[in-house]
Design a protein around this motif. Sequence first.
Motif, mmCIF file in Angstrom:
data_model
loop_
_atom_site.group_PDB
_atom_site.id
_atom_site.type_symbol
_atom_site.label_atom_id
_atom_site.label_comp_id
_atom_site.label_asym_id
_atom_site.label_seq_id
_atom_site.Cartn_x
_atom_site.Cartn_y
_atom_site.Cartn_z
ATOM 1 N N ALA A 1 -20.496 29.777 40.991
ATOM 2 C CA ALA A 1 -19.587 30.435 40.658
ATOM 3 C C ALA A 1 -19.214 31.271 41.567
ATOM 4 C CB ALA A 1 -19.665 30.640 39.237
ATOM 5 N N GLU A 2 -17.680 31.842 41.993
ATOM 6 C CA GLU A 2 -17.581 33.134 42.185
ATOM 7 C C GLU A 2 -15.760 33.114 41.564
ATOM 8 O OE1 GLU A 2 -17.341 32.774 46.537
ATOM 9 O OE2 GLU A 2 -16.370 34.767 46.753
ATOM 10 N N GLY A 3 -16.210 34.484 41.749
ATOM 11 C CA GLY A 3 -14.879 35.348 41.023
ATOM 12 C C GLY A 3 -15.171 36.729 40.954
ATOM 13 N N THR A 4 -13.779 37.816 40.014
ATOM 14 C CA THR A 4 -13.878 39.002 39.820
ATOM 15 C C THR A 4 -14.713 39.001 38.326
ATOM 16 O OG1 THR A 4 -12.492 39.411 38.499
ATOM 17 C CG2 THR A 4 -11.752 39.514 40.832
ATOM 18 N N PRO A 5 -15.215 39.384 37.325
ATOM 19 C CA PRO A 5 -16.112 39.150 36.290
ATOM 20 C C PRO A 5 -15.042 38.942 34.830
ATOM 21 C CG PRO A 5 -17.044 40.977 37.039
ATOM 22 C CD PRO A 5 -15.782 40.803 37.889
ATOM 23 N N GLU A 6 -13.855 39.285 35.581
ATOM 24 C CA GLU A 6 -12.475 38.687 33.976
ATOM 25 C C GLU A 6 -12.507 37.615 34.845
ATOM 26 O OE1 GLU A 6 -12.918 41.653 35.376
ATOM 27 O OE2 GLU A 6 -13.183 42.426 33.459
ATOM 28 N N GLU A 7 -12.015 36.616 35.877
ATOM 29 C CA GLU A 7 -11.005 35.781 36.226
ATOM 30 C C GLU A 7 -12.721 34.443 35.803
ATOM 31 O OE1 GLU A 7 -9.893 36.796 40.406
ATOM 32 O OE2 GLU A 7 -11.001 35.642 40.532
ATOM 33 N N LEU A 8 -14.054 34.967 35.786
ATOM 34 C CA LEU A 8 -14.930 33.892 34.825
ATOM 35 C C LEU A 8 -15.347 34.419 34.185
ATOM 36 C CD1 LEU A 8 -17.625 34.620 37.837
ATOM 37 C CD2 LEU A 8 -16.725 33.465 37.949
ATOM 38 N N LYS A 9 -14.969 35.414 33.493
ATOM 39 C CA LYS A 9 -14.715 34.739 31.719
ATOM 40 C C LYS A 9 -13.822 34.384 31.569
ATOM 41 C CE LYS A 9 -15.927 39.331 31.567
ATOM 42 N NZ LYS A 9 -16.048 40.510 30.537
ATOM 43 N N GLY A 10 -12.144 34.698 32.030
ATOM 44 C CA GLY A 10 -11.108 34.128 31.843
ATOM 45 C C GLY A 10 -11.291 32.884 32.120
ATOM 46 N N GLY A 11 -11.516 31.832 32.956
ATOM 47 C CA GLY A 11 -11.752 30.256 32.776
ATOM 48 C C GLY A 11 -12.165 29.648 31.591
ATOM 49 N N LEU A 12 -12.674 30.753 31.069
ATOM 50 C CA LEU A 12 -13.379 29.651 29.571
ATOM 51 C C LEU A 12 -12.605 30.190 28.975
ATOM 52 C CD1 LEU A 12 -16.818 31.323 30.242
ATOM 53 C CD2 LEU A 12 -16.566 28.582 30.123
ATOM 54 N N GLU A 13 -11.538 29.177 27.667
ATOM 55 C CA GLU A 13 -11.024 29.718 27.059
ATOM 56 C C GLU A 13 -12.125 29.537 25.155
ATOM 57 O OE1 GLU A 13 -7.730 26.353 26.988
ATOM 58 O OE2 GLU A 13 -7.524 27.542 29.644
ATOM 59 N N GLY A 14 -11.258 30.596 24.471
ATOM 60 C CA GLY A 14 -11.486 30.522 23.529
ATOM 61 C C GLY A 14 -12.847 30.816 22.970
ATOM 62 N N ALA B 1 -17.409 15.489 17.197
ATOM 63 C CA ALA B 1 -16.431 15.013 16.651
ATOM 64 C C ALA B 1 -15.623 16.003 15.237
ATOM 65 C CB ALA B 1 -17.883 14.280 15.203
ATOM 66 N N VAL B 2 -16.155 17.452 15.525
ATOM 67 C CA VAL B 2 -15.549 18.480 14.676
ATOM 68 C C VAL B 2 -14.485 18.862 15.801
ATOM 69 C CG1 VAL B 2 -15.675 20.581 13.960
ATOM 70 C CG2 VAL B 2 -17.500 19.769 13.368
ATOM 71 N N ARG B 3 -12.990 18.950 15.005
ATOM 72 C CA ARG B 3 -11.569 19.568 15.745
ATOM 73 C C ARG B 3 -11.760 20.660 15.923
ATOM 74 N NH1 ARG B 3 -6.064 17.873 13.073
ATOM 75 N NH2 ARG B 3 -6.026 20.649 13.986
ATOM 76 N N GLY B 4 -11.225 20.145 17.503
ATOM 77 C CA GLY B 4 -10.974 21.998 18.192
ATOM 78 C C GLY B 4 -12.502 22.119 18.881
ATOM 79 N N VAL B 5 -13.520 21.843 18.781
ATOM 80 C CA VAL B 5 -14.479 21.452 19.444
ATOM 81 C C VAL B 5 -13.856 21.571 21.407
ATOM 82 C CG1 VAL B 5 -17.327 20.964 19.950
ATOM 83 C CG2 VAL B 5 -16.469 22.339 17.892
ATOM 84 N N GLY B 6 -14.810 21.993 21.781
ATOM 85 C CA GLY B 6 -14.430 22.072 23.935
ATOM 86 C C GLY B 6 -16.142 21.045 24.074
ATOM 87 N N ARG C 1 -31.013 24.612 21.191
ATOM 88 C CA ARG C 1 -29.920 25.237 20.872
ATOM 89 C C ARG C 1 -28.326 24.689 21.523
ATOM 90 N NH1 ARG C 1 -32.035 29.561 23.479
ATOM 91 N NH2 ARG C 1 -33.547 30.929 22.455
ATOM 92 N N LEU C 2 -27.682 24.173 20.765
ATOM 93 C CA LEU C 2 -26.583 23.830 20.931
ATOM 94 C C LEU C 2 -25.711 24.910 21.788
ATOM 95 C CD1 LEU C 2 -25.472 20.889 18.851
ATOM 96 C CD2 LEU C 2 -26.431 20.856 20.826
ATOM 97 N N HIS C 3 -25.086 25.039 22.462
ATOM 98 C CA HIS C 3 -23.706 25.384 22.720
ATOM 99 C C HIS C 3 -22.658 24.964 22.916
ATOM 100 C CE1 HIS C 3 -27.075 28.592 24.806
ATOM 101 N NE2 HIS C 3 -27.149 27.928 24.683
ATOM 102 N N ALA C 4 -21.641 25.615 22.566
ATOM 103 C CA ALA C 4 -20.250 25.177 22.045
ATOM 104 C C ALA C 4 -18.971 26.589 22.353
ATOM 105 C CB ALA C 4 -20.197 24.219 20.552
ATOM 106 N N ARG C 5 -17.616 25.503 23.157
ATOM 107 C CA ARG C 5 -16.366 25.833 23.049
ATOM 108 C C ARG C 5 -15.698 25.512 22.080
ATOM 109 N NH1 ARG C 5 -17.979 28.848 25.698
ATOM 110 N NH2 ARG C 5 -15.775 30.515 25.370
ATOM 111 N N VAL C 6 -15.157 26.761 21.561
ATOM 112 C CA VAL C 6 -14.238 26.124 20.686
ATOM 113 C C VAL C 6 -13.449 27.100 20.740
ATOM 114 C CG1 VAL C 6 -16.487 25.129 18.689
ATOM 115 C CG2 VAL C 6 -15.203 27.661 18.786
ATOM 116 N N GLY C 7 -11.206 26.441 20.380
ATOM 117 C CA GLY C 7 -10.346 27.410 19.860
ATOM 118 C C GLY C 7 -10.463 28.710 19.461
ATOM 119 N N ASN C 8 -10.644 28.277 17.901
ATOM 120 C CA ASN C 8 -11.147 29.529 17.506
ATOM 121 C C ASN C 8 -12.025 29.740 16.494
ATOM 122 O OD1 ASN C 8 -10.591 30.976 15.063
ATOM 123 N ND2 ASN C 8 -8.618 31.306 15.140
ATOM 124 N N GLY C 9 -12.888 30.920 16.754
ATOM 125 C CA GLY C 9 -14.198 30.692 16.243
ATOM 126 C C GLY C 9 -14.328 29.659 14.517
#
Lengths: 275, 347
Positions: B220-233, B255-260, B268-276
């Motif tokens: 991956a390459e970018g500014t720290p903000e760009e890289l973090k901004g690429g992740l939503e929620g 199966a949970v709604r809102g989980v990316g 460990r499981l890492h999940a991206r969610v819209g609103n924690g």
Amino acid sequence: MSATLAPAAQARTAGGQRGAALRHAVYLTGRSLRILRREPVYLAFTLIQPMVWLLLFGALFERVADLPGFGDISYLEYLTPGVVVMTAMMSAGWAGSQFIDDMQRGVMDRNLTSPVSRGALITGALAYQAVVTVVQSLIVFGVGLLAGARYDGGVAGVLVVLLCATLLAVIFAALSCAVALTLRSQESLIGVSQFLTLPLAFMSTVMMAPALLPGWVGTVARYNPVDWAARASREALLGSPDWSAVFGRAGLLAALTLVMAWLATRAFRAYQRSV
Amino acid sequence: MQHAIEAKGLVKTYGKGAKAVRALSGVGFAVPRGTVFGLLGPNGAGKSTTTKIFTTLSTPDSGTAVVAGLDVAKEPGRVRHAIGYVPQKPCFDPTATGRENLTLQGHVYGMSGSDIRTRGDQLLERFGLADAANRITKTWSGGMQRKLDVALALMHRPQVLFLDEPTTGLDPEARADMWAEISGVTQADGVTVLLTTHYLEEADQLADRLVIIDRGQVVAEGTPEELKGGLEGDAVQVELADPSQQEAAHRAVAAVRGVGEITADGARLHARVGNGAATLPGLLAALDGAGVAPASLTVARPSLDDVYLRHAGRSFHSADRAGLAGATQTEVEVSTAARRTASGRQQ
């Protein structure tokens, strides 16, 4: 225009590089001498050890000189040049340890990313060893004189001894550096150095007259650079030396010095490639 | 606009035959003048190898490295004058004083006596080492010693400075101090800095731009903000009490709604969610329903750790441990499992 200028410019650069290499070697030698000065215990042992060898062996084997084969000189007089060359070899055996220190820290990496001349890194280590050897040798002579020994060869004889001791020191310092750059551990260097130096000192005429050596030791001694240095040095200190014997052995030492310096440089290149 | 540092397709293999280890497999990036560029990755990712190539210590099998407009392979001599290098290991001479260290360095670069004095004073002053300048450096604190390493690398006014893990082993206070100095370097001297680190917060703090390196490749390459901004929620991390329940937990969470996207990394499981906060109750209920007992559950704003996880398919810390241990058997299994998950997700 540029074509005619190019060779001159090249020659200048080559000359400049040689000048820089010399300057770098001087700075690096100075750095090593500073380290020695800053370690008082190490400095003390570097200076005291040669005296101990001379006085200890001189006393232990004093009566040996009563045997035929030692000529009409005292054992102390016989032993002095031998102790000078033995000390030179033993000190030089540790020369590589500075490289190992530098490799284990980032110093070697920093040096290699700087414009420091590659040759100067080796030359600096060898030149430092030469300086230490000259000082140690003069101490041995001083102690010998104080203990009553007299050297008929005079100043010229002493200078030849210093030359032989320095060549022998450079031979073993270069070998030590090559071992250090190849094995890269203090323990291995200590092992190799211990394994070589004492046997080489005893399988020579450092302490025992040539005629009194057992046959096989005599044979080994003929190929032993420590013996070359010891015989040339002893001869040079006699009243009327056989100069051809002196310079023949000094020539052998000089040739081996070149071989060992080449070996150390090779080891250095191999180290650089492995980084 | 010329770049201060440019890497193109760098490949480097150590050893031969079956024992060969591929350290770099095609690394490329470009660094604009006067900026701090971060090379972030776990131990063994190829950061130091990249630095060694740029500092003329090592040569690549293929690819090109250009520093300050000079090709490293063709003009190593000129490159050495243009760069300063702070290796991972301390590189000052402990038996010399601070000033003696700087003086020898100046001589090596052919600086004049008066220049050595003024530049030495300037650096000692700037790094807060002036009071200790004439003391043997062995007696200095770790933070001061590391600053001297950086001062040594700057002595001859290089255009580009390479810092290989400059704060590893420093206490938090000394680290913060060093960060301030590094930021100052680009501002005061207009020097371009290439910084390698395996501290995420260090890259976040210092780097104008960064690349994330994993297993010898830029992921991956970018500014720290760009890289973090690429992740939503937000990032939700579920630690399982029993690692064998990983698959069941994976299904339940998915199966949970809102989980990316979901990444599994050992227990460990890492999940991206819209609103924690809003997702958490449903997530707990789903795990409970599947008979999975979580040992812990955490919600966090995205960090570079999540960026790394997303691009490398394993968490930064497990990759770091694997690199440190020389990839022992179990860790290899963990990371290949993680990689499978990662590639499965892409399909």
